[in-house]
Motif scaffolding. Structure first.
Motif, PDB file in Angstrom:
ATOM      1  N   GLU A 116       6.104  -3.768  -2.902  1.00  0.00           N
ATOM      2  CA  GLU A 116       6.399  -2.339  -3.011  1.00  0.00           C
ATOM      3  C   GLU A 116       7.334  -1.972  -4.146  1.00  0.00           C
ATOM      4  N   ARG A 120       4.093   3.401  -8.222  1.00  0.00           N
ATOM      5  CA  ARG A 120       2.715   3.276  -7.738  1.00  0.00           C
ATOM      6  C   ARG A 120       1.766   2.958  -8.891  1.00  0.00           C
ATOM      7  N   GLU A 156      -0.453  -0.494  -1.810  1.00  0.00           N
ATOM      8  CA  GLU A 156      -0.989   0.347  -0.732  1.00  0.00           C
ATOM      9  C   GLU A 156      -1.407  -0.396   0.527  1.00  0.00           C
TER      10      GLU A 156
END
Length: 178
Positions: A116, A120, A156
């Motif tokens: 993470e 993104r 994701e």
């Protein structure tokens, strides 16, 4: 001794449940071996060349016959912010290459994942670079490009949730999805 139709149905249902349970490969849904030891993801028994056997990818609608011979280890792991293949996973990749060369109609999606950390957008790119690295390796081993598809999920679809290095290490991966 006579059985009622209810008893026969019950015996059939229990038998089917038993057979379905026995057809599981013992790994997780993505084909990795469960549990951790020692050094996180690398300690899952995949770094020592343990790639023999047949794997059944549970729950994806494929039959046992179509899964015959696919290496059971279907996940390789990467170092932080890297897309280079670690030498301990070359035997895993070679086993998949051997299977794909022997089965020219087989197709596999190489799913790139990250932990993470990072944006993104960056993680989507890194996941794609990791999957492309595996694809290049497979092509060098003689696998037809038409058998391989690259997809990046970035951060994701984590394999595990957590904010520690062990969790991060298990999420930095490429999964072979047949």
């Amino acid at each position: 001794m006579q059985f009622s139709s209810y008893a026969k149905g019950l015996v059939l249902a229990v038998s089917l449940a038993f057979v379905a349970g026995c057809s599981s490969s013992g790994g997780t849904q993505d084909g990795t071996m469960g549990g951790t030891s020692g050094s996180g993801a690398a300690g899952q028994g995949v770094g020592s060349g343990q790639v023999s056997g047949t794997g059944m990818n549970g729950g994806n609608g494929t039959t046992q016959a179509s899964q015959q011979g696919i290496p059971s280890v279907r996940t390789i792991y990467f170092d932080f912010d890297r897309d280079t293949i670690r030498s301990e996973f070359e035997s895993v990749l070679n086993a998949h290459a051997q299977y794909l060369r022997a089965n020219p109609n087989a197709r596999v999606v190489l799913e790139g994942h990250t932990d993470e950390r990072g944006t993104r957008e960056y993680n989507m790119g890194l996941g794609e670079r990791r999957a492309n690295s595996v694809q290049r390796f497979m092509n060098v081993q003689g696998v037809s490009p038409s058998q391989l598809e690259v997809v990046s999920y970035g951060e994701e679809r984590p394999a595990v949730r957590g904010n520690n290095e062990d969790s991060y290490a298990q999420n930095r991966r490429v999964v072979f999805s047949y």
